[in-house]
Design an enzyme around this catalytic site. Structure first.
Site, PDB file in Angstrom:
ATOM      1  CB  THR A  16      -0.901   0.010   1.262  1.00 55.69           C
ATOM      2  OG1 THR A  16      -1.645  -1.199   1.265  1.00 55.69           O
ATOM      3  CG2 THR A  16      -1.858   1.167   1.267  1.00 55.69           C
ATOM      4  CG  ASP A  93      -1.716  -7.831   4.289  1.00 57.69           C
ATOM      5  OD1 ASP A  93      -2.021  -7.088   5.249  1.00 57.69           O
ATOM      6  OD2 ASP A  93      -2.408  -7.931   3.262  1.00 57.69           O
ATOM      7  CB  THR A 279       3.343 -20.658  22.685  1.00 62.93           C
ATOM      8  OG1 THR A 279       2.038 -20.369  23.192  1.00 62.93           O
ATOM      9  CG2 THR A 279       4.142 -19.372  22.637  1.00 62.93           C
ATOM     10  CB  CYS A 281       0.541 -17.430  24.028  1.00 63.62           C
ATOM     11  SG  CYS A 281      -0.446 -18.569  24.976  1.00 63.62           S
TER      12      CYS A 281
END
Ligand code: ASP
Length: 343
Positions: A16, A93, A279, A281
């Site tokens: 972008t 992204d 993980t 998390c």
């Protein structure tokens, strides 16, 4: 010692940040980076010399892949000696994947390589692109006694500089699109540009930089979820030529203790497939053996991803599989911090 103006190279891959609205069609298209200085006159005020190179066909970063990572590495290699710092313009992204990969592909890098992008195009009235670009160039220009202050691959977005291989894209809408949960910010931009010197990578300046261009894409990324079936996992592990898997587990590296699951992983490891435990998390670390639900993984030879991001783990896996590393050394090398990606 005289202070020469640093030479900075902008490398535009797409995204972008470098797009402008075509007023006839309303669609966003990449603009010619050769005209960059004309489009952003503020760049003339910076105390550095700026040159730019661009991908022939700039891409949306959702189309990014390891072949493009090699292309970026080749461009960096071709210009490495003529420039003091690099700013890579990239779609947000997949920026954390690319920036992590480049951190591994450049061994003994001693120059600033700052990835940046934006949520709104540079021509948009409320764009975040100008601040991201201008400050990234300033960061790449920071020097002490003609030596760059930042000597690593990093990512600048919305007033913060992060170590690239510690970042994750966390928001598709906010200007603050990235986070580094397991490592402190390298710098913050406010009224002053505050560099956190204690957290910067300090490479050995005597080692020669090396550009590694062999990556192995025979990898898979599996996110565990309650109810994941044996069939699904089996079919992934039977993928022809598969050499490595990143397994996103729960919490501190935990997974189901069902025997079919552990046996399937064990068989894969015996076949020579490297399995890495990271993980799901956002923050924290894998500690295999902390709970019963991870001790079996440790005993069958699963590699600990420790507090690595998934982006760093998958690109490190492709990078290390592309090197000629003996099977018995692979686990130790993977568990070693090569570019500051592990605490
Ligand atoms: N889809 C765009 C890209 O990643 C979004 C952006 O540039 O931020 O290329």
């Amino acid at each position: 010692m005289t202070n020469a103006r640093p030479n900075i190279l902008l490398l535009y891959t797409g995204g972008t940040i470098g797009m402008v609205k075509d007023f006839k069609t309303g669609a966003l298209r990449a603009f010619d980076f050769k005209n960059l200085l004309e489009k952003i006159p503020e760049l003339n005020l910076l105390d550095c010399n700026i040159n730019s190179v661009s991908f022939e066909d700039p891409i949306d970063s959702s189309n990014m892949n390891p072949e493009y990572w090699v292309q970026i590495t080749e461009l960096l290699e071709a210009h490495y000696n003529q420039f003091d710092g690099f700013v890579v313009l990239h779609g947000s992204d997949t920026m954390s994947y690319t920036a992590s990969a480049i951190s591994f592909m450049l061994e003994n890098n001693t120059k600033p390589i700052v990835f940046t992008g934006s949520q709104l195009p540079i021509g948009h009235l409320r764009t975040d692109a100008k601040e991201n670009l201008i400050t990234s160039i300033q960061i790449a220009s920071l020097q002490h006694n003609n030596i760059p202050i930042i000597k690593e691959v990093c990512l600048y977005f919305e007033y913060k500089l992060y170590r690239a291989n510690r970042t994750t894209k966390i928001n598709a809408e906010h200007f603050e699109a990235f986070a580094s949960f397991n490592y402190p910010d390298l710098a913050e931009s406010g009224v002053h540009l505050k560099v956190n010197h204690d957290y910067l990578l300090k490479p050995n300046l005597k080692e020669k930089v090396q550009f590694h261009k062999h990556l192995d894409k025979n990898v898979a990324l599996i996110k565990l979820y309650p109810g994941i079936s044996e069939h699904v996992l089996q079919s992934i592990f039977e993928t022809p030529h598969l050499r490595g898997v990143i397994l996103e587990t729960y919490g501190a590296g935990n997974c189901t203790t069902e025997s079919w699951f552990v046996e399937l992983l064990e068989k894969a490891i015996i076949k020579g497939i490297h399995i890495v435990n990271v993980t799901q998390c956002s923050g924290g670390s894998v500690i295999m053996g902390h709970y019963e639900t991870s001790s079996q993984l440790r005993s069958i030879g699963v590699i600990s991803g420790k507090d690595m991001t998934t982006e760093a783990a998958i690109s490190k896996l492709m990078y290390l599989l592309g090197q000629k590393i003996a099977t018995e050394d692979f686990k130790t090398i993977f568990e070693t911090s090569l570019r500051g990606e592990i605490s």
